[in-house]
Design a protein around this motif. Structure first.
Motif, PDB file in Angstrom:
ATOM      1  N   PHE A 223       0.844  -1.182  -0.068  1.00  0.00           N
ATOM      2  CA  PHE A 223      -0.061  -0.155  -0.023  1.00  0.00           C
ATOM      3  C   PHE A 223       0.861   1.262  -0.021  1.00  0.00           C
ATOM      4  O   PHE A 223       2.054   1.056   0.457  1.00  0.00           O
ATOM      5  N   VAL A 224       0.449   2.320  -0.697  1.00  0.00           N
ATOM      6  CA  VAL A 224       0.906   3.598  -0.322  1.00  0.00           C
ATOM      7  C   VAL A 224       0.759   4.189   1.008  1.00  0.00           C
ATOM      8  O   VAL A 224      -0.279   4.135   1.591  1.00  0.00           O
ATOM      9  N   PRO A 225       1.903   4.486   1.514  1.00  0.00           N
ATOM     10  CA  PRO A 225       1.865   5.026   2.867  1.00  0.00           C
ATOM     11  C   PRO A 225       0.944   6.371   2.882  1.00  0.00           C
ATOM     12  O   PRO A 225       1.049   7.132   2.266  1.00  0.00           O
ATOM     13  N   GLY A 226      -0.029   6.017   4.013  1.00  0.00           N
ATOM     14  CA  GLY A 226      -1.128   6.853   4.082  1.00  0.00           C
ATOM     15  C   GLY A 226      -2.084   7.054   3.053  1.00  0.00           C
ATOM     16  O   GLY A 226      -3.113   8.011   3.155  1.00  0.00           O
ATOM     17  N   ASN A 227      -2.132   6.321   2.063  1.00  0.00           N
ATOM     18  CA  ASN A 227      -3.276   6.197   1.236  1.00  0.00           C
ATOM     19  C   ASN A 227      -3.421   4.779   0.687  1.00  0.00           C
ATOM     20  O   ASN A 227      -3.113   4.362  -0.577  1.00  0.00           O
ATOM     21  N   PRO A 228      -4.220   4.144   1.541  1.00  0.00           N
ATOM     22  CA  PRO A 228      -4.282   2.647   1.553  1.00  0.00           C
ATOM     23  C   PRO A 228      -5.162   2.159   0.163  1.00  0.00           C
ATOM     24  O   PRO A 228      -5.301   1.068  -0.276  1.00  0.00           O
ATOM     25  N   SER A 229      -5.788   3.121  -0.700  1.00  0.00           N
ATOM     26  CA  SER A 229      -6.455   3.039  -1.817  1.00  0.00           C
ATOM     27  C   SER A 229      -5.587   2.935  -3.114  1.00  0.00           C
ATOM     28  O   SER A 229      -6.204   2.469  -4.037  1.00  0.00           O
ATOM     29  N   HIS A 230      -4.370   3.044  -2.845  1.00  0.00           N
ATOM     30  CA  HIS A 230      -3.295   3.016  -4.083  1.00  0.00           C
ATOM     31  C   HIS A 230      -2.287   2.023  -3.539  1.00  0.00           C
ATOM     32  O   HIS A 230      -1.933   1.651  -2.524  1.00  0.00           O
ATOM     33  N   ARG A 231      -1.474   1.561  -4.595  1.00  0.00           N
ATOM     34  CA  ARG A 231      -0.587   0.444  -4.649  1.00  0.00           C
ATOM     35  C   ARG A 231       0.651   1.039  -5.035  1.00  0.00           C
ATOM     36  O   ARG A 231       0.942   1.608  -5.955  1.00  0.00           O
TER      37      ARG A 231
ATOM     38  N   TYR B 128      -1.199   0.067 -15.840  1.00  0.00           N
ATOM     39  CA  TYR B 128      -1.180   1.688 -16.160  1.00  0.00           C
ATOM     40  C   TYR B 128      -2.133   2.340 -16.762  1.00  0.00           C
ATOM     41  O   TYR B 128      -2.729   3.178 -16.736  1.00  0.00           O
ATOM     42  N   TRP B 129      -2.428   1.701 -18.032  1.00  0.00           N
ATOM     43  CA  TRP B 129      -3.225   2.325 -19.250  1.00  0.00           C
ATOM     44  C   TRP B 129      -5.048   2.188 -18.764  1.00  0.00           C
ATOM     45  O   TRP B 129      -5.671   2.597 -19.032  1.00  0.00           O
ATOM     46  N   HIS B 130      -5.114   1.304 -17.673  1.00  0.00           N
ATOM     47  CA  HIS B 130      -6.470   0.936 -17.261  1.00  0.00           C
ATOM     48  C   HIS B 130      -7.087   1.972 -16.623  1.00  0.00           C
ATOM     49  O   HIS B 130      -6.476   2.539 -15.621  1.00  0.00           O
ATOM     50  N   ALA B 131      -8.455   2.166 -16.666  1.00  0.00           N
ATOM     51  CA  ALA B 131      -9.298   3.139 -15.944  1.00  0.00           C
ATOM     52  C   ALA B 131      -9.322   2.610 -14.681  1.00  0.00           C
ATOM     53  O   ALA B 131      -9.510   3.631 -13.716  1.00  0.00           O
ATOM     54  N   ASN B 132      -9.102   1.296 -14.213  1.00  0.00           N
ATOM     55  CA  ASN B 132      -9.177   0.964 -12.623  1.00  0.00           C
ATOM     56  C   ASN B 132      -7.784   0.913 -12.109  1.00  0.00           C
ATOM     57  O   ASN B 132      -7.599   0.519 -10.978  1.00  0.00           O
ATOM     58  N   PHE B 133      -6.644   1.599 -12.701  1.00  0.00           N
ATOM     59  CA  PHE B 133      -5.362   1.419 -12.092  1.00  0.00           C
ATOM     60  C   PHE B 133      -5.370   2.141 -10.792  1.00  0.00           C
ATOM     61  O   PHE B 133      -5.774   3.270 -10.449  1.00  0.00           O
ATOM     62  N   VAL B 134      -4.568   1.454  -9.916  1.00  0.00           N
ATOM     63  CA  VAL B 134      -4.401   1.689  -8.505  1.00  0.00           C
ATOM     64  C   VAL B 134      -3.115   1.991  -8.257  1.00  0.00           C
ATOM     65  O   VAL B 134      -2.642   2.118  -6.942  1.00  0.00           O
ATOM     66  N   GLY B 135      -1.932   2.096  -9.234  1.00  0.00           N
ATOM     67  CA  GLY B 135      -0.858   2.468  -8.742  1.00  0.00           C
ATOM     68  C   GLY B 135      -0.578   3.706  -8.665  1.00  0.00           C
ATOM     69  O   GLY B 135      -1.185   4.770  -8.734  1.00  0.00           O
ATOM     70  N   LEU B 136       0.768   3.977  -8.779  1.00  0.00           N
ATOM     71  CA  LEU B 136       1.291   5.318  -8.789  1.00  0.00           C
ATOM     72  C   LEU B 136       1.902   5.745 -10.136  1.00  0.00           C
ATOM     73  O   LEU B 136       3.062   4.999 -10.497  1.00  0.00           O
ATOM     74  N   LYS B 137       1.693   6.838 -10.798  1.00  0.00           N
ATOM     75  CA  LYS B 137       2.029   7.377 -11.990  1.00  0.00           C
ATOM     76  C   LYS B 137       3.905   7.478 -12.003  1.00  0.00           C
ATOM     77  O   LYS B 137       4.329   7.405 -12.939  1.00  0.00           O
ATOM     78  N   ARG B 138       3.984   8.063 -10.973  1.00  0.00           N
ATOM     79  CA  ARG B 138       5.459   8.386 -10.697  1.00  0.00           C
ATOM     80  C   ARG B 138       6.300   7.237 -10.712  1.00  0.00           C
ATOM     81  O   ARG B 138       7.616   7.252 -10.886  1.00  0.00           O
TER      82      ARG B 138
END
Length: 244
Positions: A132-140, A153-163
């Motif tokens: 999980f992203v620290p402080g943001n459990p809705s993202h990985r 990355y390209w999917h509408a349901n992407f839960v990752g980080l663009k950076r």
């Protein structure tokens, strides 16, 4: 005397206008010089930013390994051999269909921080295995992987980080490992933070084939413009240094 004073005022106004024009020209020249210096360095700065980010996330992977020790003597496979060590926290660099900017596009270099599921140690991250992203459990913590729609990355349901997609965010064209870890593009860490090379899915014991680093692991980031920067991970301590 009045005429002389008037001429002097006109002369001063003329000089003031001329001086203002000179100032304007000077500013334009300075801006042109700064532009010539700064614009070429923009790409270099993005390379440094990428290196600093990767170094920070390697340290975070080590942190996870130390606070979330995966040791479990009850974690057995069908033959009765312990395989908890396959679930150690690791950081994986890859370029695949899931890291492309669009469906069917060119795969971009991205990385993922995950703990491989002990019941199905494939060496590849699934959504439930990604940190999980620290402080943001809705993202990985992934820049894109091809195992599920939520990690693409390209999917509408992407839960990752663009950076964490280095190719798209920073124009990084490749990431390569050399030195003692040259045969892989991933690093794992044990419970005291020691770096481990290679793909843990193939291990049959907790420290197989001298997987612990015994010398420096060098990670080279290459930019689209041809510039490179090297990160060095030290054995034992896992200390990460960016070599500018």
């Amino acid at each position: 005397m009045y005429l002389g004073h008037l001429k002097e005022m006109r002369y001063n106004k003329t000089m003031k206008k001329a001086f203002t024009l000179m100032e304007l020209i000077f500013v334009i020249i300075v801006i042109a010089i700064l532009s010539a210096v700064m614009i070429p360095n923009f790409e270099n700065n993005s390379l440094k930013q990428a290196a600093q980010q990767v170094a920070a996330d390697i340290r975070y992977t080590q942190h996870l390994a130390m606070i979330n020790d995966r040791y479990n003597p009850q974690d057995l496979n069908g033959t009765g051999s312990v395989k908890w060590y396959k679930t150690r926290w690791q950081i994986l660099f890859s370029a695949n269909a899931g890291s492309a900017e669009s469906n069917g596009g060119t795969p971009q270099v991205a990385y993922t921080v995950f703990s491989d599921n002990s019941n199905n140690s494939t060496g590849n991250p699934d959504e439930s295995e990604v940190a999980f992203v620290p402080g943001n459990p809705s993202h990985r913590m992934t820049g894109g992987y091809n195992s599920s729609n939520t990690l693409r990355y390209w999917h509408a349901n992407f839960v990752g980080l663009k950076r964490m997609n280095l190719g798209i965010a920073y124009s990084i064209s490749s990431v390569s490992f050399s030195g003692t870890c040259g045969a892989s593009t991933r690093l794992a860490f044990d419970y005291i933070g020691r770096p481990i090379k290679g793909n843990l899915r193939f291990d049959t014991n907790s420290y197989m084939n001298s997987d612990l680093l015994t010398s420096d692991c060098n990670i080279t980031l290459a930019h689209d413009n041809g510039d490179t920067i090297i990160l060095t991970v030290k054995p034992e301590t896992g200390y990460v240094k960016v070599n500018y």
